[in-house]
Design a protein around this motif. Structure first.
Motif, PDB file in Angstrom:
ATOM      1  N   PHE A 108       3.838   9.547   0.168  1.00 46.72           N
ATOM      2  CA  PHE A 108       4.301  10.251  -0.896  1.00 46.72           C
ATOM      3  C   PHE A 108       3.540  10.579  -2.289  1.00 46.72           C
ATOM      4  O   PHE A 108       2.589   9.895  -2.380  1.00 46.72           O
ATOM      5  CB  PHE A 108       5.573   9.506  -1.618  1.00 46.72           C
ATOM      6  N   SER A 109       3.983  11.607  -2.974  1.00 43.87           N
ATOM      7  CA  SER A 109       3.530  11.851  -4.309  1.00 43.87           C
ATOM      8  C   SER A 109       4.594  12.359  -5.381  1.00 43.87           C
ATOM      9  O   SER A 109       5.531  12.885  -4.576  1.00 43.87           O
ATOM     10  CB  SER A 109       2.311  12.962  -4.278  1.00 43.87           C
ATOM     11  N   MET A 110       4.427  11.941  -6.359  1.00 41.74           N
ATOM     12  CA  MET A 110       5.357  12.647  -7.510  1.00 41.74           C
ATOM     13  C   MET A 110       4.772  13.818  -7.998  1.00 41.74           C
ATOM     14  O   MET A 110       3.700  13.861  -8.718  1.00 41.74           O
ATOM     15  CB  MET A 110       5.488  11.602  -8.695  1.00 41.74           C
ATOM     16  N   LEU A 111       5.647  14.901  -8.196  1.00 41.30           N
ATOM     17  CA  LEU A 111       5.039  16.064  -8.653  1.00 41.30           C
ATOM     18  C   LEU A 111       5.639  15.915 -10.348  1.00 41.30           C
ATOM     19  O   LEU A 111       6.491  15.412 -10.587  1.00 41.30           O
ATOM     20  CB  LEU A 111       5.946  17.240  -8.163  1.00 41.30           C
ATOM     21  N   PRO A 112       4.655  16.422 -11.055  1.00 38.98           N
ATOM     22  CA  PRO A 112       4.904  16.203 -12.518  1.00 38.98           C
ATOM     23  C   PRO A 112       5.907  17.599 -12.870  1.00 38.98           C
ATOM     24  O   PRO A 112       5.525  18.158 -13.735  1.00 38.98           O
ATOM     25  CB  PRO A 112       3.524  16.491 -13.340  1.00 38.98           C
ATOM     26  N   LEU A 113       7.051  17.469 -12.064  1.00 37.10           N
ATOM     27  CA  LEU A 113       8.055  18.470 -12.539  1.00 37.10           C
ATOM     28  C   LEU A 113       9.380  18.169 -12.851  1.00 37.10           C
ATOM     29  O   LEU A 113       9.700  16.870 -12.513  1.00 37.10           O
ATOM     30  CB  LEU A 113       8.291  19.621 -11.033  1.00 37.10           C
ATOM     31  N   THR A 114       9.958  18.792 -13.775  1.00 39.64           N
ATOM     32  CA  THR A 114      11.416  18.214 -14.162  1.00 39.64           C
ATOM     33  C   THR A 114      12.353  18.433 -13.309  1.00 39.64           C
ATOM     34  O   THR A 114      11.862  18.970 -12.112  1.00 39.64           O
ATOM     35  CB  THR A 114      11.987  19.020 -15.449  1.00 39.64           C
ATOM     36  N   LYS A 115      13.505  17.775 -13.308  1.00 35.61           N
ATOM     37  CA  LYS A 115      14.781  18.166 -12.446  1.00 35.61           C
ATOM     38  C   LYS A 115      14.963  19.507 -12.276  1.00 35.61           C
ATOM     39  O   LYS A 115      14.982  20.316 -11.170  1.00 35.61           O
ATOM     40  CB  LYS A 115      15.857  17.411 -12.691  1.00 35.61           C
ATOM     41  N   GLU A 116      14.920  20.267 -13.230  1.00 35.39           N
ATOM     42  CA  GLU A 116      15.009  21.641 -13.463  1.00 35.39           C
ATOM     43  C   GLU A 116      13.796  22.622 -12.509  1.00 35.39           C
ATOM     44  O   GLU A 116      14.279  23.467 -11.740  1.00 35.39           O
ATOM     45  CB  GLU A 116      15.275  22.125 -14.770  1.00 35.39           C
ATOM     46  N   GLN A 117      12.826  22.017 -12.733  1.00 33.81           N
ATOM     47  CA  GLN A 117      11.715  22.730 -12.005  1.00 33.81           C
ATOM     48  C   GLN A 117      11.810  22.426 -10.706  1.00 33.81           C
ATOM     49  O   GLN A 117      11.352  23.273  -9.863  1.00 33.81           O
ATOM     50  CB  GLN A 117      10.319  22.115 -12.540  1.00 33.81           C
ATOM     51  N   CYS A 175       1.112  -1.063   0.053  1.00 33.01           N
ATOM     52  CA  CYS A 175      -0.007   0.089   0.137  1.00 33.01           C
ATOM     53  C   CYS A 175       0.789   1.328   0.053  1.00 33.01           C
ATOM     54  O   CYS A 175       2.032   1.083   0.253  1.00 33.01           O
ATOM     55  CB  CYS A 175      -0.982   0.044   1.278  1.00 33.01           C
ATOM     56  N   CYS A 176       0.352   2.619  -0.273  1.00 32.09           N
ATOM     57  CA  CYS A 176       1.027   3.653  -0.312  1.00 32.09           C
ATOM     58  C   CYS A 176       2.186   3.833  -1.087  1.00 32.09           C
ATOM     59  O   CYS A 176       3.469   4.000  -0.626  1.00 32.09           O
ATOM     60  CB  CYS A 176       1.306   4.092   1.274  1.00 32.09           C
ATOM     61  N   HIS A 177       2.318   3.476  -2.422  1.00 25.80           N
ATOM     62  CA  HIS A 177       3.238   3.157  -3.317  1.00 25.80           C
ATOM     63  C   HIS A 177       4.347   4.327  -2.979  1.00 25.80           C
ATOM     64  O   HIS A 177       3.838   5.499  -3.121  1.00 25.80           O
ATOM     65  CB  HIS A 177       2.924   3.009  -4.540  1.00 25.80           C
ATOM     66  N   ASN A 178       5.597   3.891  -2.828  1.00 26.24           N
ATOM     67  CA  ASN A 178       6.651   4.822  -2.792  1.00 26.24           C
ATOM     68  C   ASN A 178       7.417   4.937  -4.109  1.00 26.24           C
ATOM     69  O   ASN A 178       7.978   3.877  -4.404  1.00 26.24           O
ATOM     70  CB  ASN A 178       7.677   4.531  -1.582  1.00 26.24           C
ATOM     71  N   PRO A 179       7.198   6.155  -4.803  1.00 27.72           N
ATOM     72  CA  PRO A 179       7.074   7.465  -4.526  1.00 27.72           C
ATOM     73  C   PRO A 179       5.528   8.014  -5.036  1.00 27.72           C
ATOM     74  O   PRO A 179       5.548   9.062  -4.908  1.00 27.72           O
ATOM     75  CB  PRO A 179       8.122   8.341  -5.228  1.00 27.72           C
ATOM     76  N   THR A 180       4.851   7.183  -5.675  1.00 25.21           N
ATOM     77  CA  THR A 180       3.620   7.677  -6.437  1.00 25.21           C
ATOM     78  C   THR A 180       2.357   8.011  -5.563  1.00 25.21           C
ATOM     79  O   THR A 180       1.462   8.595  -6.148  1.00 25.21           O
ATOM     80  CB  THR A 180       3.447   7.097  -7.780  1.00 25.21           C
ATOM     81  N   GLY A 181       2.368   7.109  -4.571  1.00 26.25           N
ATOM     82  CA  GLY A 181       1.176   7.194  -3.970  1.00 26.25           C
ATOM     83  C   GLY A 181       0.002   6.495  -4.548  1.00 26.25           C
ATOM     84  O   GLY A 181      -1.247   6.471  -4.108  1.00 26.25           O
ATOM     85  N   ILE A 182       0.210   5.997  -5.700  1.00 28.42           N
ATOM     86  CA  ILE A 182      -0.674   5.227  -6.488  1.00 28.42           C
ATOM     87  C   ILE A 182      -0.904   3.670  -6.050  1.00 28.42           C
ATOM     88  O   ILE A 182       0.155   2.974  -6.206  1.00 28.42           O
ATOM     89  CB  ILE A 182      -0.415   5.244  -8.233  1.00 28.42           C
ATOM     90  N   ASP A 183      -2.130   3.098  -5.512  1.00 30.34           N
ATOM     91  CA  ASP A 183      -2.367   1.931  -5.301  1.00 30.34           C
ATOM     92  C   ASP A 183      -3.231   1.075  -6.151  1.00 30.34           C
ATOM     93  O   ASP A 183      -4.187   1.998  -6.667  1.00 30.34           O
ATOM     94  CB  ASP A 183      -2.768   1.895  -3.750  1.00 30.34           C
ATOM     95  N   PRO A 184      -3.058  -0.159  -6.337  1.00 31.29           N
ATOM     96  CA  PRO A 184      -4.140  -0.880  -7.098  1.00 31.29           C
ATOM     97  C   PRO A 184      -5.478  -0.691  -6.394  1.00 31.29           C
ATOM     98  O   PRO A 184      -5.383  -0.893  -5.225  1.00 31.29           O
ATOM     99  CB  PRO A 184      -3.739  -2.247  -7.324  1.00 31.29           C
ATOM    100  N   THR A 185      -6.460  -0.712  -6.983  1.00 38.64           N
ATOM    101  CA  THR A 185      -7.899  -1.130  -6.496  1.00 38.64           C
ATOM    102  C   THR A 185      -7.903  -2.650  -6.274  1.00 38.64           C
ATOM    103  O   THR A 185      -6.997  -3.277  -6.764  1.00 38.64           O
ATOM    104  CB  THR A 185      -8.899  -0.545  -7.571  1.00 38.64           C
ATOM    105  N   PRO A 186      -9.086  -3.070  -5.420  1.00 35.14           N
ATOM    106  CA  PRO A 186      -9.121  -4.551  -5.199  1.00 35.14           C
ATOM    107  C   PRO A 186      -9.131  -5.394  -6.441  1.00 35.14           C
ATOM    108  O   PRO A 186      -8.555  -6.289  -6.666  1.00 35.14           O
ATOM    109  CB  PRO A 186     -10.446  -4.548  -4.340  1.00 35.14           C
ATOM    110  N   GLU A 187      -9.909  -4.648  -7.496  1.00 37.31           N
ATOM    111  CA  GLU A 187      -9.977  -5.460  -8.882  1.00 37.31           C
ATOM    112  C   GLU A 187      -8.635  -5.498  -9.471  1.00 37.31           C
ATOM    113  O   GLU A 187      -8.509  -6.742 -10.122  1.00 37.31           O
ATOM    114  CB  GLU A 187     -11.035  -4.762  -9.792  1.00 37.31           C
TER     115      GLU A 187
END
Ligand SMILES: Cc1ncc(COP(=O)(O)O)c(C=O)c1O
Length: 391
Positions: A341-350, A176-188
């Motif tokens: 965690f979450s991943m920001l949609p930012l580049t290394k430069e941003q 659970c709580c995927h590192n680094p995206t915070g996106i987890d699978p649904t039960p399905e």
């Protein structure tokens, strides 16, 4: 010997932390390292842990060596915490490890010992330490993409990337709580993974380092339990660092669920021989504390729910402010994600602009620790994110 020693780059997270420490701006925000912080910016010792430590200090009799498998009662208790009250407890072997990292390393050595040609399929992006741990024992690691689509894990992309996985390969998933995206699978989606793994003879390694941080612990273990109910062989790495706040006590567990309970003793012997040749046995203190929490779980689970709710509220508030600011939709997804965690949609430069212009420190790949945010820092973060993206 030392003439062979070249200059190596240091750990990127600790280097960023040192930059943060040298920054004199009062408003600076540290979202780098994955630790829970309360509203005062402290990573607290749980009250239940303090109470347990007092109790242990009163009872202390000896510091004599323990078992090679660590604290046996802890092994039983964490196995039940992971699998619930299940028949499957009769077909698993659990051994206490030096944190979740130690569990991953031990499982990697176990796989390398028995099946060195197995490929480890790792989510991309993934936890920064998974690949080095697996590669350090000579295993080959390949990526599969882990991204969001219409507010859910884009499982089609995962399964497409996993088409090249063969029987005996290992797919490393986060419980659970995927590192680094915070996106987890649904039960399905957990079921879809299980169906593919069963059909192809793929072995899951479930790394569960945040049980209790997305939902109550039983719910957070639902994907793992579904695998264990339906698949023959499952490897599990668990950590008490976050959900008991035992970070520096290095308390975790490695579990092997086997189809054949006749193999349990040989599995234990191999695991013990691998640790014996490394650190002999794990430290006792964290496991002894954990046992007292497992013995009387209600106060602990209440304290854990305070942590969980704080993170959820932070995500909701950040999401609401981002919506008010008309932030890019991919930024607003932060409110739907799980855990620290979450991943920001930012580049290394941003990310560098975020650091230099706004004094907000995240990892250069875009990862931020939501649990590191104080309430007063949520609005400035939202404004900075929109500022950087519109620049
Ligand atoms: C996904 C994941 N696995 C394992 C670990 C390691 O946990 P521990 O600190 O118990 O070694 C972490 C820690 O950040 C993690 O995020």
């Amino acid at each position: 010997m030392l003439h062979n020693l070249s200059t190596m780059a240091g750990d990127p997270l600790w280097e960023l932390t040192s930059l943060f420490n040298q920054d004199n701006r009062k408003e600076k925000v540290n979202l780098i390292v994955g630790v829970y912080r309360d509203e005062t910016g402290v990573t607290p010792v749980m009250q239940v842990v303090k109470d347990a430590e007092h109790e242990l200090a009163k009872q202390a009799k000896s510091k004599c060596y323990g078992e090679l498998s660590g604290n046996l009662k802890f092994n039983d208790q964490i196995a039940s915490f992971l699998l619930g009250d299940s028949e499957n407890l009769n077909r698993q072997c659990t051994i206490q490890t030096v944190g979740g990292t130690g569990a991953l390393r031990l499982l990697a050595e176990f796989v390398a010992h028995l099946s060195p040609d197995s490929i480890i399929w790792n989510t991309d992006p993934g936890y920064i330490n998974h690949k080095p741990i697996m590669e350090s024992v000579g295993l080959t690691v390949k990526p599969f993409r882990w991204q969001q689509q219409a507010g859910e894990l884009d499982i089609q992309t995962c399964l497409t990337d996993l088409e090249d996985a063969h029987e005996g390969d290992i797919v490393l998933l986060h419980g659970c709580c995927h590192n680094p995206t915070g996106i987890d699978p649904t039960p399905e989606q957990w079921q879809q993974f299980a169906d593919v793994f069963k059909a192809k003879g793929i072995v899951p390694l479930v790394d569960i380092a945040y049980q209790g941080f997305a939902e109550a612990p039983d719910k957070d273990a639902a994907g793992l339990r579904l695998f264990v109910d339906q698949l023959d062989l499952v490897l599990v790495a668990a950590s008490c660092s976050k959900n008991m706040g035992l970070y520096c006590e290095r308390t975790g567990a490695a579990m092997i669920v086997t189809p054949d309970s006749n193999k349990l003793q040989s599995i234990r012997t191999l695991l013990e021989s691998l640790t014996r040749a490394n650190y002999s046995m794990p430290p006792e203190h964290g496991a002894a504390v954990a046992n007292l929490l497992f013995d009387n779980p209600v106060p602990w689970l209440n304290e854990l729910s305070v942590y969980r709710n704080r993170i959820k509220q932070t995500r909701q508030k950040l999401g609401a402010i981002l919506a008010d600011l008309n932030a890019a939709p991919e930024l607003q997804l932060i409110s739907q994600q799980n855990g620290m965690f979450s991943m920001l949609p930012l580049t290394k430069e941003q990310m560098a602009v975020l650091r230099e212009k706004y004094a907000i420190y995240g990892v250069t790949n875009g990862r931020i620790n939501i649990a590191g945010l104080k309430q007063s820092q949520i609005e400035p973060l939202a404004e900075a994110l929109v500022g950087v993206m519109n620049q």
